[in-house]
Design a protein around this motif. Structure first.
Motif, PDB file in Angstrom:
ATOM      1  N   VAL A  68       0.936  -1.386  -0.166  1.00 14.59           N
ATOM      2  CA  VAL A  68       0.158   0.341  -0.022  1.00 14.59           C
ATOM      3  C   VAL A  68       0.621   1.360   0.170  1.00 14.59           C
ATOM      4  CG1 VAL A  68      -1.604   0.850   0.939  1.00 14.59           C
ATOM      5  CG2 VAL A  68      -2.364  -1.135   1.349  1.00 14.59           C
ATOM      6  N   CYS A  69       2.224   0.596   1.018  1.00 10.45           N
ATOM      7  CA  CYS A  69       2.810   2.465   1.269  1.00 10.45           C
ATOM      8  C   CYS A  69       3.254   2.653  -0.110  1.00 10.45           C
ATOM      9  CB  CYS A  69       3.519   2.453   1.947  1.00 10.45           C
ATOM     10  SG  CYS A  69       3.329   2.204   3.922  1.00 10.45           S
ATOM     11  N   ASP A  70       3.961   1.833  -1.124  1.00 11.53           N
ATOM     12  CA  ASP A  70       4.614   1.793  -2.062  1.00 11.53           C
ATOM     13  C   ASP A  70       3.415   2.412  -3.506  1.00 11.53           C
ATOM     14  OD1 ASP A  70       6.412   0.939  -1.403  1.00 11.53           O
ATOM     15  OD2 ASP A  70       6.606  -1.033  -1.971  1.00 11.53           O
ATOM     16  N   GLU A  71       2.386   1.818  -3.604  1.00 12.15           N
ATOM     17  CA  GLU A  71       1.241   2.499  -3.988  1.00 12.15           C
ATOM     18  C   GLU A  71       0.905   4.208  -3.964  1.00 12.15           C
ATOM     19  OE1 GLU A  71      -1.892  -0.195  -4.253  1.00 12.15           O
ATOM     20  OE2 GLU A  71      -0.753  -1.981  -5.269  1.00 12.15           O
ATOM     21  N   LEU A  72       0.765   4.158  -2.656  1.00 12.00           N
ATOM     22  CA  LEU A  72       0.006   4.979  -2.194  1.00 12.00           C
ATOM     23  C   LEU A  72       1.697   6.226  -2.737  1.00 12.00           C
ATOM     24  CD1 LEU A  72      -1.413   7.059  -1.164  1.00 12.00           C
ATOM     25  CD2 LEU A  72       0.067   6.649   1.113  1.00 12.00           C
ATOM     26  N   ARG A  73       2.812   6.169  -2.786  1.00 14.34           N
ATOM     27  CA  ARG A  73       3.960   6.611  -2.508  1.00 14.34           C
ATOM     28  C   ARG A  73       3.779   7.038  -4.743  1.00 14.34           C
ATOM     29  NH1 ARG A  73       6.973   4.693   0.487  1.00 14.34           N
ATOM     30  NH2 ARG A  73       7.871   6.910   1.952  1.00 14.34           N
ATOM     31  N   GLN A  74       3.559   5.755  -5.058  1.00 12.94           N
ATOM     32  CA  GLN A  74       3.479   6.447  -6.166  1.00 12.94           C
ATOM     33  C   GLN A  74       2.535   6.645  -7.752  1.00 12.94           C
ATOM     34  OE1 GLN A  74       6.564   5.613  -8.703  1.00 12.94           O
ATOM     35  NE2 GLN A  74       5.365   6.220 -10.080  1.00 12.94           N
ATOM     36  N   TYR A  75       1.651   7.104  -6.865  1.00 17.98           N
ATOM     37  CA  TYR A  75       0.281   7.683  -7.461  1.00 17.98           C
ATOM     38  C   TYR A  75       0.353   9.096  -6.595  1.00 17.98           C
ATOM     39  CZ  TYR A  75      -4.211   8.987  -7.642  1.00 17.98           C
ATOM     40  OH  TYR A  75      -5.691   9.146  -8.236  1.00 17.98           O
ATOM     41  N   ILE A  76       0.857   9.763  -5.607  1.00 23.73           N
ATOM     42  CA  ILE A  76       1.473  11.310  -5.024  1.00 23.73           C
ATOM     43  C   ILE A  76       2.742  11.355  -6.505  1.00 23.73           C
ATOM     44  CG2 ILE A  76       2.924  12.840  -3.450  1.00 23.73           C
ATOM     45  CD1 ILE A  76       1.613  10.762  -1.685  1.00 23.73           C
ATOM     46  N   ILE A  77       3.599  10.732  -6.987  1.00 23.02           N
ATOM     47  CA  ILE A  77       4.714  10.836  -7.486  1.00 23.02           C
ATOM     48  C   ILE A  77       3.452  11.215  -9.032  1.00 23.02           C
ATOM     49  CG2 ILE A  77       6.244  10.429  -8.458  1.00 23.02           C
ATOM     50  CD1 ILE A  77       7.525   8.631  -6.534  1.00 23.02           C
ATOM     51  N   ASP A  78       3.074  10.489  -9.204  1.00 23.44           N
ATOM     52  CA  ASP A  78       2.785  10.426 -10.833  1.00 23.44           C
ATOM     53  C   ASP A  78       1.287  11.907 -10.991  1.00 23.44           C
ATOM     54  OD1 ASP A  78       3.495   8.290 -11.565  1.00 23.44           O
ATOM     55  OD2 ASP A  78       1.031   7.050 -10.431  1.00 23.44           O
ATOM     56  N   VAL A  79       0.491  11.825  -9.702  1.00 24.73           N
ATOM     57  CA  VAL A  79      -0.493  13.048 -10.033  1.00 24.73           C
ATOM     58  C   VAL A  79       0.861  14.069  -9.649  1.00 24.73           C
ATOM     59  CG1 VAL A  79      -2.040  14.628  -8.400  1.00 24.73           C
ATOM     60  CG2 VAL A  79      -2.234  12.005  -8.209  1.00 24.73           C
ATOM     61  N   VAL A  80       1.498  14.891  -8.659  1.00 26.12           N
ATOM     62  CA  VAL A  80       2.237  15.835  -8.599  1.00 26.12           C
ATOM     63  C   VAL A  80       3.438  16.018  -9.853  1.00 26.12           C
ATOM     64  CG1 VAL A  80       3.983  17.264  -7.296  1.00 26.12           C
ATOM     65  CG2 VAL A  80       2.265  15.961  -6.215  1.00 26.12           C
ATOM     66  N   SER A  81       3.775  15.665 -10.431  1.00 25.08           N
ATOM     67  CA  SER A  81       4.509  15.313 -11.529  1.00 25.08           C
ATOM     68  C   SER A  81       3.657  16.190 -13.020  1.00 25.08           C
ATOM     69  CB  SER A  81       5.602  14.056 -12.154  1.00 25.08           C
ATOM     70  OG  SER A  81       4.057  13.429 -12.997  1.00 25.08           O
ATOM     71  N   ILE A  82       2.343  15.690 -12.981  1.00 22.74           N
ATOM     72  CA  ILE A  82       1.473  16.455 -13.518  1.00 22.74           C
ATOM     73  C   ILE A  82       0.808  17.455 -13.271  1.00 22.74           C
ATOM     74  CG2 ILE A  82      -0.459  15.760 -14.822  1.00 22.74           C
ATOM     75  CD1 ILE A  82       0.762  12.499 -15.232  1.00 22.74           C
ATOM     76  N   HIS A  83       0.517  17.780 -12.152  1.00 25.41           N
ATOM     77  CA  HIS A  83      -0.191  18.653 -11.457  1.00 25.41           C
ATOM     78  C   HIS A  83       0.264  19.824 -10.917  1.00 25.41           C
ATOM     79  CE1 HIS A  83      -4.043  16.739 -13.789  1.00 25.41           C
ATOM     80  NE2 HIS A  83      -3.413  15.551 -13.691  1.00 25.41           N
ATOM     81  N   GLY A  84       1.328  19.425 -10.616  1.00 27.29           N
ATOM     82  CA  GLY A  84       2.155  20.299  -9.752  1.00 27.29           C
ATOM     83  C   GLY A  84       1.703  20.246  -8.220  1.00 27.29           C
ATOM     84  N   GLY A  85       2.374  21.169  -7.080  1.00 27.76           N
ATOM     85  CA  GLY A  85       2.109  20.946  -5.614  1.00 27.76           C
ATOM     86  C   GLY A  85       3.350  20.205  -4.507  1.00 27.76           C
ATOM     87  N   HIS A  86       3.436  20.954  -3.707  1.00 25.89           N
ATOM     88  CA  HIS A  86       3.897  20.550  -2.715  1.00 25.89           C
ATOM     89  C   HIS A  86       3.944  18.950  -2.956  1.00 25.89           C
ATOM     90  CE1 HIS A  86       2.725  23.570  -0.389  1.00 25.89           C
ATOM     91  NE2 HIS A  86       3.701  24.463  -1.096  1.00 25.89           N
ATOM     92  N   PHE A  87       5.664  18.292  -2.665  1.00 27.38           N
ATOM     93  CA  PHE A  87       6.404  16.974  -3.102  1.00 27.38           C
ATOM     94  C   PHE A  87       6.933  16.215  -2.056  1.00 27.38           C
ATOM     95  CE2 PHE A  87       8.893  14.453  -5.802  1.00 27.38           C
ATOM     96  CZ  PHE A  87       8.044  13.225  -6.698  1.00 27.38           C
ATOM     97  N   ALA A  88       8.102  16.788  -1.633  1.00 29.09           N
ATOM     98  CA  ALA A  88       8.676  15.802  -1.108  1.00 29.09           C
ATOM     99  C   ALA A  88       8.473  15.715   0.387  1.00 29.09           C
ATOM    100  CB  ALA A  88      10.367  16.517  -0.362  1.00 29.09           C
ATOM    101  N   ALA A  89       7.241  16.691   0.493  1.00 31.54           N
ATOM    102  CA  ALA A  89       7.267  16.480   2.200  1.00 31.54           C
ATOM    103  C   ALA A  89       5.868  15.629   2.674  1.00 31.54           C
ATOM    104  CB  ALA A  89       6.253  17.656   3.064  1.00 31.54           C
ATOM    105  N   SER A  90       5.266  14.749   1.225  1.00 29.63           N
ATOM    106  CA  SER A  90       4.107  14.130   1.478  1.00 29.63           C
ATOM    107  C   SER A  90       4.895  12.443   1.447  1.00 29.63           C
ATOM    108  CB  SER A  90       2.997  14.300   0.733  1.00 29.63           C
ATOM    109  OG  SER A  90       2.654  15.713   0.830  1.00 29.63           O
TER     110      SER A  90
END
Length: 643
Positions: free
Chosen positions: A29-51
């Motif tokens: 779950v952690c791996d998938e959640l981390r990848q989902y954050i990377i996918d969304v922020v890379s395309i749509h922007g936002g804060h990144f490293a903290a989450s």
């Protein structure tokens, strides 16, 4: 581009769904959640490293605790993306920080899981303690958890809350997320203290051995619980000073533990649920965990904008001609010039050396520019102390963060007439960060303080000249310079310094139908509006007031003698702001005129792009032009008739 969640994450729409997953699968779950954050922020922007750094903690908290009944408070909030995704907002997460979409921070009106609205740091312990005290009073068996970063822990408010928590006898858990970062690397003795705890192998081995032994002791039979506590406390004192800071405040200290070991986190949180009273769990994490480039350069990847997740290349807009610089860079580079000219010039910022660009001076003159950590109140009074010794201190604080040090500005600076220079970055609307970060109120709250000079530049040249004026020996009062987030209007911005007469505005254009009085950067919107209006036969005059305190009264007498229709434009609240100052002058001098005040309305403005928000609030160029059309309605009708 469609973003598809992983096989486990796609079925998690609430913490209840998360709890149905076996503990041994949580790392997936952690791996998938981390990848989902990377996918969304890379395309749509936002804060990144903290989450990315708190993915495992986010999963563990919602897996162990009964949220939202148990109250979870995230400090600052830009680390809460995983929390949002796990609490029913996965499908809408692509709207994060977009106009009309999800907030980039926890927000009470957005979800019952967001128990407390956060944007500024160091509030979580106070809020969670309040919730814990309420639960005790109401005889509710709910838990309260505050997640605070080691950067946020440097603020005085965090220590005030811990000091109270130790004697409040309430069931609150403080989780100290220790990654040695806020936005820039953390500074100060607390950082070094926490590092000593983390790297002390003797302490950690002995403590682990003691915990193992304690688990085998028949507590409640031949060994009392009190005796068990004494054994543990004795070992802590014997081996090192670690833990003493927190336990001196009567907080039971646990840790440090690996914040990326999901199994250890779940087990530890389950154990801590059974221990009543105030306690602190120290976890060690890596900001940007799981994305190699973010781990290596955590400041750059705090909020990088859009990027290619494979190559790590940050998407940059290309231009055919030179572009204006960011106001913050004009400030930072001008500081070096002024410091080279005047050996009394110093710089201070509370944890924003990159955001304010004071980093340029810190790198070149580290003995004259200081990051004091997330503690705005201290930054202001420290600057005041430096000023008592004849130094010319530029204290750079974001406008919204300056709200936290209002008392110090009054008591320690203004009352003593100390010539501290406050450079308020991010003044006005700031865009996607929303209402917690909009710099709406500084004009209004500084304008009421005696002994203050308040100024705002319309462009980069004006910012440089105001900074130059502020550091002159002839300037005897506190000097506030506000400027917006983002770029200015002058590609060729590095001009020769010129002193500006304090309280003196400038007439940019003469006219006969209406007077536009602008304050700061929105004067550029007024210039664009004038170009449109002149093509319609309307002839506005334009005055850049520069100062709201003191006002250029000679110029205002000219305006109100000549014009009976006036429009004011500012990037601040219309309640008590620049427009209000103009009305006060008009009333005091018994002038009569129709005055339209344009600026930030008396309501909370949500997040969105600056273009969208200026339009919504009604002071972009088209809105200024329309306000003038309404004000000079007869003139517009006559022009249309002639056509």
């Amino acid at each position: 581009m469609e973003i598809v969640p992983g096989v486990l994450l796609k079925d998690i729409n609430s913490p209840a769904d998360l709890k149905r997953i076996s503990k041994k699968e949580l790392h997936k779950v952690c791996d998938e959640l981390r990848q989902y954050i990377i996918d969304v922020v890379s395309i749509h922007g936002g804060h990144f490293a903290a989450s990315l750094g708190v993915v495992e903690l986010s999963v563990a908290l919602h897996y162990v605790y009964n949220t939202p009944y148990d109250q979870l408070v995230w400090d600052v909030g830009h680390q809460a993306y995983g929390h949002k995704i796990l609490t029913g907002r996965r499908e809408s997460f692509v709207t994060n920080r977009k106009y009309g979409g999800l907030s980039g921070f926890p927000k009470r009106s957005e979800s019952e899981y967001d128990t407390f609205g956060v944007g500024h740091s160091s509030t979580s312990i106070s809020a969670a303690l309040g919730m814990a005290m309420a639960a005790k009073y109401k005889k509710e068996d709910r838990k309260s958890i505050a997640v605070i970063g080691d950067g946020s822990m440097t603020a005085g408010m965090a220590f005030e809350a811990m000091n109270h928590a130790g004697v409040a006898d309430s069931d609150v858990l403080i989780i100290l997320n220790d990654n040695c970062m806020s936005i820039d690397p953390n500074v100060g003795a607390l950082k070094e203290y926490l590092t000593d705890i983390v790297v002390s192998p003797t302490y950690n081995k002995l403590k682990a051995d003691v915990w193992k032994i304690m688990g085998k002791l028949p507590v409640g039979k031949s060994v009392s619980r009190a005796m068990a506590h004494k054994v543990a406390d004795s070992v802590k004192s014997m081996v090192s000073s670690s833990g003493n800071l927190f336990e001196a405040l009567k907080l039971r200290y646990f840790g440090p533990i690996d914040g990326h070991n999901i199994t250890k986190l779940v087990d530890t949180l389950n154990d801590l649920k059974k221990i009543p009273g105030p306690k602190i769990l120290h976890i060690v994490t890596v900001k940007g965990k799981g994305y190699d480039l973010a781990e290596k350069d955590q400041t750059k990847w705090h909020a990088p904008g859009l990027f290619d997740k494979i190559t790590g290349e940050i998407v940059k807009t290309t231009y055919n001609s030179p572009q204006p610089p960011k106001y913050q860079d004009v400030f930072g580079l001008t500081m070096i010039e002024l410091a080279e000219m005047n050996d009394k010039v110093m710089g201070v910022t509370p944890a924003m050396p990159s955001g304010s660009s004071l980093k340029f001076m810190m790198e070149k003159m580290p003995h004259r520019a200081f990051d004091v950590g997330i503690c705005e109140q201290h930054a202001v009074t420290l600057s005041a102390g430096l000023a008592t010794q004849g130094l010319r201190v530029f204290c750079n604080i974001y406008s919204s963060f300056m709200q936290r040090s209002f008392d110090q500005a009054v008591h320690d600076v203004a009352i003593q007439k100390l010539p501290v220079v406050f450079c308020l970055d991010r003044a006005g609307l700031v865009g996607e960060d929303g209402p917690t970060h909009h710099g709406c109120y500084d004009i209004a709250f500084f304008r009421c303080i005696p002994n203050m000079i308040l100024a705002a530049p319309m462009n980069e040249q004006e910012l440089r000249n105001l900074m130059y004026t502020a550091q002159l020996e002839t300037t005897k009062h506190p000097f506030v310079i506000r400027y917006p987030r983002g770029t200015g209007v002058m590609p060729e911005w590095k001009t020769t310094f010129e002193a500006i007469e304090i309280g003196k505005g400038r007439k940019l254009k003469d006219g006969k139908d209406v007077a536009i009085l602008s304050y700061g950067h929105p004067g550029n919107f007024a210039k664009a509006a004038i170009r449109t209006l002149r093509s319609e036969g309307i002839d506005p005059a334009h005055y850049d007031m520069r100062f709201v305190k003191p006002l250029d009264e000679a110029m205002l007498h000219e305006v109100f003698t000549k014009f009976d229709k006036v429009v004011t434009v500012e990037d601040g609240t219309i309640v008590g702001g620049f427009g209000s100052a103009i009305l006060e002058f008009m009333a005091a001098n018994q002038y009569k005129a129709q005055v339209t005040i344009l600026g930030i309305p008396d309501r909370l403005v949500e997040h969105g792009s600056l273009k969208e928000l200026y339009k919504e609030c009604g002071y972009d160029a088209p809105a200024i032009a329309e306000a003038i059309r309404v004000l000079v309605g007869d003139k517009v009708k006559a022009f249309n008739y002639e056509l």
